[in-house]
Design a protein around this motif. Structure first.
Motif, PDB file in Angstrom:
ATOM      1  N   TYR A  24      50.575  46.279  33.855  1.00 38.67           N
ATOM      2  CA  TYR A  24      50.761  45.651  32.559  1.00 38.67           C
ATOM      3  C   TYR A  24      49.455  45.789  31.782  1.00 38.67           C
ATOM      4  CZ  TYR A  24      51.897  42.395  28.951  1.00 38.67           C
ATOM      5  OH  TYR A  24      52.132  41.854  27.724  1.00 38.67           O
ATOM      6  N   SER A  54      36.122  44.526  41.094  1.00 41.89           N
ATOM      7  CA  SER A  54      37.170  44.320  42.085  1.00 41.89           C
ATOM      8  C   SER A  54      38.323  43.518  41.464  1.00 41.89           C
ATOM      9  CB  SER A  54      36.573  43.553  43.263  1.00 41.89           C
ATOM     10  OG  SER A  54      37.555  43.354  44.220  1.00 41.89           O
ATOM     11  N   GLY A  55      39.541  43.969  41.726  1.00 34.11           N
ATOM     12  CA  GLY A  55      40.732  43.256  41.257  1.00 34.11           C
ATOM     13  C   GLY A  55      41.145  43.558  39.831  1.00 34.11           C
ATOM     14  N   GLY A  57      42.456  46.371  38.890  1.00 34.35           N
ATOM     15  CA  GLY A  57      43.665  47.200  38.892  1.00 34.35           C
ATOM     16  C   GLY A  57      43.397  48.697  39.012  1.00 34.35           C
ATOM     17  N   LYS A  58      42.300  49.075  39.664  1.00 38.30           N
ATOM     18  CA  LYS A  58      41.960  50.505  39.770  1.00 38.30           C
ATOM     19  C   LYS A  58      43.025  51.254  40.569  1.00 38.30           C
ATOM     20  CE  LYS A  58      37.891  49.605  41.514  1.00 38.30           C
ATOM     21  NZ  LYS A  58      37.903  48.120  41.400  1.00 38.30           N
ATOM     22  N   GLU A  59      43.433  50.635  41.663  1.00 39.06           N
ATOM     23  CA  GLU A  59      44.410  51.338  42.511  1.00 39.06           C
ATOM     24  C   GLU A  59      45.780  51.393  41.846  1.00 39.06           C
ATOM     25  OE1 GLU A  59      44.519  50.296  46.625  1.00 39.06           O
ATOM     26  OE2 GLU A  59      46.460  51.267  46.911  1.00 39.06           O
ATOM     27  N   VAL A  60      46.216  50.287  41.245  1.00 40.05           N
ATOM     28  CA  VAL A  60      47.538  50.348  40.601  1.00 40.05           C
ATOM     29  C   VAL A  60      47.525  51.350  39.461  1.00 40.05           C
ATOM     30  CG1 VAL A  60      48.621  48.145  41.223  1.00 40.05           C
ATOM     31  CG2 VAL A  60      47.085  48.223  39.285  1.00 40.05           C
ATOM     32  N   ARG A 242      43.779  40.214  40.369  1.00 34.24           N
ATOM     33  CA  ARG A 242      44.208  39.832  41.722  1.00 34.24           C
ATOM     34  C   ARG A 242      44.221  38.305  41.845  1.00 34.24           C
ATOM     35  NH1 ARG A 242      40.894  42.725  44.842  1.00 34.24           N
ATOM     36  NH2 ARG A 242      42.401  44.367  45.309  1.00 34.24           N
ATOM     37  N   GLU A 245      46.980  36.835  39.744  1.00 30.36           N
ATOM     38  CA  GLU A 245      48.247  37.138  40.407  1.00 30.36           C
ATOM     39  C   GLU A 245      48.530  36.124  41.524  1.00 30.36           C
ATOM     40  OE1 GLU A 245      49.709  41.564  41.202  1.00 30.36           O
ATOM     41  OE2 GLU A 245      48.413  40.811  42.758  1.00 30.36           O
TER      42      GLU A 245
HETATM   43  N1  LIG Z   1      47.361  45.790  34.808  1.00 28.43           N
HETATM   44  C1  LIG Z   1      47.946  45.223  35.852  1.00 28.43           C
HETATM   45  N2  LIG Z   1      49.244  44.874  35.773  1.00 28.43           N
HETATM   46  C2  LIG Z   1      49.827  44.278  36.822  1.00 28.43           C
HETATM   47  N3  LIG Z   1      49.230  43.991  37.982  1.00 28.43           N
HETATM   48  C3  LIG Z   1      47.952  44.314  38.107  1.00 28.43           C
HETATM   49  C4  LIG Z   1      47.247  44.955  37.060  1.00 28.43           C
HETATM   50  N4  LIG Z   1      45.977  45.168  37.456  1.00 28.43           N
HETATM   51  C5  LIG Z   1      45.894  44.686  38.695  1.00 28.43           C
HETATM   52  N5  LIG Z   1      47.066  44.176  39.097  1.00 28.43           N
HETATM   53  C6  LIG Z   1      47.343  43.545  40.388  1.00 28.43           C
HETATM   54  O1  LIG Z   1      46.118  43.021  40.875  1.00 28.43           O
HETATM   55  C7  LIG Z   1      45.934  43.338  42.249  1.00 28.43           C
HETATM   56  C8  LIG Z   1      44.642  44.110  42.407  1.00 28.43           C
HETATM   57  O2  LIG Z   1      44.804  45.396  41.881  1.00 28.43           O
HETATM   58  P1  LIG Z   1      44.080  46.663  42.525  1.00 28.43           P
HETATM   59  O3  LIG Z   1      44.185  46.615  44.021  1.00 28.43           O
HETATM   60  O4  LIG Z   1      44.592  47.864  41.855  1.00 28.43           O
HETATM   61  O5  LIG Z   1      42.582  46.343  42.096  1.00 28.43           O
HETATM   62  P2  LIG Z   1      41.247  47.158  42.414  1.00 28.43           P
HETATM   63  O6  LIG Z   1      40.532  47.295  41.136  1.00 28.43           O
HETATM   64  O7  LIG Z   1      41.599  48.390  43.174  1.00 28.43           O
HETATM   65  O8  LIG Z   1      40.485  46.125  43.333  1.00 28.43           O
HETATM   66  P3  LIG Z   1      39.382  46.414  44.505  1.00 28.43           P
HETATM   67  O9  LIG Z   1      38.167  46.956  43.833  1.00 28.43           O
HETATM   68  O10 LIG Z   1      39.140  45.058  45.086  1.00 28.43           O
HETATM   69  O11 LIG Z   1      40.025  47.366  45.449  1.00 28.43           O
HETATM   70  C9  LIG Z   1      47.167  44.120  42.687  1.00 28.43           C
HETATM   71  O12 LIG Z   1      48.030  43.273  43.393  1.00 28.43           O
HETATM   72  C10 LIG Z   1      47.799  44.574  41.413  1.00 28.43           C
HETATM   73  O13 LIG Z   1      49.206  44.587  41.537  1.00 28.43           O
END
Ligand SMILES: Nc1ncnc2c1ncn2[C@@H]1O[C@H](COP(=O)(O)OP(=O)(O)OP(=O)(O)O)[C@@H](O)[C@H]1O
Ligand SMILES: [Mg+2]
Length: 362
Positions: A24, A54-55, A57-60, A242, A245
């Motif tokens: 989103y 962290s958190g 949303g990089k992976e999503v 995160r 959420e």
């Molecule tokens: N834009 C978004 N819309 C919906 N959900 C999101 C969004 N960004 C993050 N999330 C949710 O937040 C959580 C963390 O996302 P993600 O694992 O992609 O973060 P990250 O940046 O990879 O964190 P880390 O650095 O800790 O690995 C996930 O459960 C994801 O579904």
């Protein structure tokens, strides 16, 4: 605070993370700019670097890009660089031939090979050691790689997306990351802002997550009140989306705004220090301490869930994923009232818990 014991207990059987296609963006200018860039970049065969705390949303986002790229029919292969110890990481990435090293009893393809025709997602890229950085650079420049112990050159046919929450410029300055590798992976950079830097998205995210979790947990939690939105707006959100959420999942599951308040208390609380009892012989039996801590946690969680469900014990048992009989037993064991206590005007959970059975409502 996002992973309080309460949330952990409640969410034990409910993974919070949303499916990858759910990203989103929100109406903030920064996220709209990211969105536009994502759509432009998704189809290009160039590496993408995703940055953000962290958190955020990089992976999503990486998965979202994959789904919208010409490689979407291929696999999305993630390599969590710090999770795999140094020497193992090389064989995980490149694969190996039979007999390449002691224990290599059969040939195994690496993740680069598994990602053929799809996307290779290198998570926490800043954690790669110097030798692997050099090898990765070689692959990205040359477009070929070889399994360990092999001579055959294989074509690297996958889109590469890298991510890190480190500031790579600093890592380069300190000599921790190769500048030439940085230039290779940094053809397109997507920087995800921290949630505190796009507070205007919070009400939209709250609504979005409420709907998602209502659907997932088959609940009907209503919109959160203005007061709660105000609280959420002011928070710093060190855990970014995160954290939000988790907060929303608790709200939907508990079906009560208590979820937000308990959360705030958790934030303000000092780290849990448990005054454990010493045995008479001066020993500290870990097993018994663990039992004591579990009981205390169970007491708090069961009380919260009972309150949130108006002391409907069948409903509470359902939420806690235990049998009705088990709940009755635990309620007794925790010294909690069997029925809803008479509400004093400003009764705290502790007051309610401590109330004597004779003053209970029917
Ligand atoms: N834009 C978004 N819309 C919906 N959900 C999101 C969004 N960004 C993050 N999330 C949710 O937040 C959580 C963390 O996302 P993600 O694992 O992609 O973060 P990250 O940046 O990879 O964190 P880390 O650095 O800790 O690995 C996930 O459960 C994801 O579904
Ligand atoms: Mg991540």
């Amino acid at each position: 605070m996002a992973s309080t014991a309460e949330a952990k207990a409640l969410l034990q059987n409910h993974p919070v993370e949303l499916p990858p296609e759910h990203v989103y963006f929100g109406p903030s200018e920064t996220m709209q700019a990211v969105r536009q860039k994502v759509y432009r970049a998704a189809g290009l065969n160039v590496p993408i670097l995703v940055l953000g705390e962290s958190g955020t949303g990089k992976e999503v986002l990486a998965r979202f890009i994959h789904e919208r790229s010409p490689w979407h029919e291929g696999p999305f292969v993630k390599v969590n660089c710090p999770a795999i110890p140094g020497t193992l990481l090389e064989s995980e990435l490149f694969g190996f031939q039979k007999g390449a090293f002691t224990g290599a009893n059969a040939a195994k393809p690496g993740r680069m090979e598994m990602a053929q025709g799809g996307t290779l997602f290198l998570d926490e890229i800043a954690e790669l050691d110097a030798s692997l950085q050099a090898k990765l650079l070689h692959v990205l420049q040359d477009g070929h790689f070889t399994r360990i112990g092999d001579h055959e050159e294989r074509r690297m046919d996958a889109r590469v997306i890298c991510a890190t929450n480190r500031v790579l410029a600093k890592e380069i300055e300190s000599g921790g990351f190769r500048a030439d590798l940085f230039y290779r992976i940094n053809v397109i950079t997507l920087t995800l802002p921290a949630l505190r830097d796009r507070r205007e998205d919070i009400p939209y995210l709250v609504e979005y997550l409420r709907e998602q979790f209502n659907r997932r947990f088959k609940r009907e939690a209503g919109p959160v009140s203005k007061d709660v939105l105000q609280i959420l707006h002011q928070r710093d959100w060190p855990g970014n989306i995160r954290e939000l959420e988790n907060c929303m999942a608790r709200y939907v599951i508990l079906g009560s705004e208590e979820a937000f308040h308990s959360d705030r208390h958790q934030q303000e609380k000092k780290p849990l220090s448990f005054a454990f009892e010493l045995n008479e012989d001066g020993n500290i039996p870990l097993k018994r301490i663990a039992q004591q801590v579990t009981r205390r946690m169970e007491h708090d969680v069961i009380l919260k869930v009972l309150q949130a469900n108006h002391w409907n014990r069948r409903k509470a048992a359902e939420v806690l994923k235990i049998s009705y009989r088990a709940l009755l037993y635990k309620v007794r064991q925790a010294g909690l009232p069997a029925k809803r206590p008479l509400r004093k005007p400003d009764a705290s959970p502790a007051d309610l818990a401590g109330i004597d059975e004779s003053s209970l409502l029917d």
